[in-house]
Design a protein around this motif. Sequence first.
Motif, PDB file in Angstrom:
ATOM      1  N   UNK A  14       0.840  -1.198   0.000  1.00 22.84           N
ATOM      2  CA  UNK A  14       0.000   0.000   0.000  1.00 22.84           C
ATOM      3  C   UNK A  14       0.879   1.253   0.000  1.00 22.84           C
ATOM      4  N   UNK A  15       1.942   1.209   0.788  1.00 24.32           N
ATOM      5  CA  UNK A  15       2.870   2.347   0.829  1.00 24.32           C
ATOM      6  C   UNK A  15       3.532   2.573  -0.514  1.00 24.32           C
ATOM      7  N   UNK A  16       3.908   1.475  -1.182  1.00 23.09           N
ATOM      8  CA  UNK A  16       4.544   1.585  -2.499  1.00 23.09           C
ATOM      9  C   UNK A  16       3.578   2.171  -3.516  1.00 23.09           C
ATOM     10  N   UNK A  23       4.416  10.207  -6.476  1.00 22.73           N
ATOM     11  CA  UNK A  23       5.486  10.509  -7.417  1.00 22.73           C
ATOM     12  C   UNK A  23       4.906  10.968  -8.751  1.00 22.73           C
ATOM     13  N   UNK A  24       3.857  10.302  -9.207  1.00 19.41           N
ATOM     14  CA  UNK A  24       3.214  10.678 -10.467  1.00 19.41           C
ATOM     15  C   UNK A  24       2.569  12.051 -10.342  1.00 19.41           C
ATOM     16  N   UNK A  25       1.903  12.311  -9.223  1.00 17.12           N
ATOM     17  CA  UNK A  25       1.298  13.625  -9.002  1.00 17.12           C
ATOM     18  C   UNK A  25       2.376  14.698  -8.914  1.00 17.12           C
ATOM     19  N   UNK A  29       2.715  17.851 -11.282  1.00 15.95           N
ATOM     20  CA  UNK A  29       2.764  19.200 -10.715  1.00 15.95           C
ATOM     21  C   UNK A  29       4.030  19.930 -11.150  1.00 15.95           C
ATOM     22  N   UNK A  30       5.150  19.217 -11.168  1.00 16.01           N
ATOM     23  CA  UNK A  30       6.406  19.825 -11.592  1.00 16.01           C
ATOM     24  C   UNK A  30       6.344  20.230 -13.058  1.00 16.01           C
ATOM     25  N   UNK A  31       5.780  19.384 -13.890  1.00 13.36           N
ATOM     26  CA  UNK A  31       5.645  19.696 -15.311  1.00 13.36           C
ATOM     27  C   UNK A  31       4.752  20.925 -15.506  1.00 13.36           C
TER      28      UNK A  31
END
Length: 133
Positions: A14-16, A23-25, A29-31
């Motif tokens: 679940x943590x992974x 990480x995807x979000x 957000x960075x993009x």
Amino acid sequence: GLGVATATSDLAAAGAKEEKRDSAEGAANEALLLSQAFALGRHLLLSSGAGSLPANLQGIWSEGLKPPWKSDYHININMQMIYWLAGPGALMEEVHPPLAAWIATLAAQGAHTASALYSCEGGCGSGGECAAE
């Protein structure tokens, strides 16, 4: 036994999944942030560097009658940094002519200064930099 190993591996899984989602979000957000920063930089250069004068350190938004650095021009890394986005931002057609005209005027005045003050041919810039021909 007690199912501790199963519970632990379930928590890890679940943590992974959560980390992957975060990480995807984060990447999205960075993009988005990079895209918005690029658009803002393009807008600032276009609005302050398209006209009769090139863009300067403060642009056209400097407050007051005595802005920092006198809102003037510098023929050092500052000018290069102001125009870094001109090529990648497809703004050369709009912002290059005022810069080129300013540099041509500066070169003519610099040639006179080099001759009058330093008795040399070539040019001289505002920081005292001279270049002999």
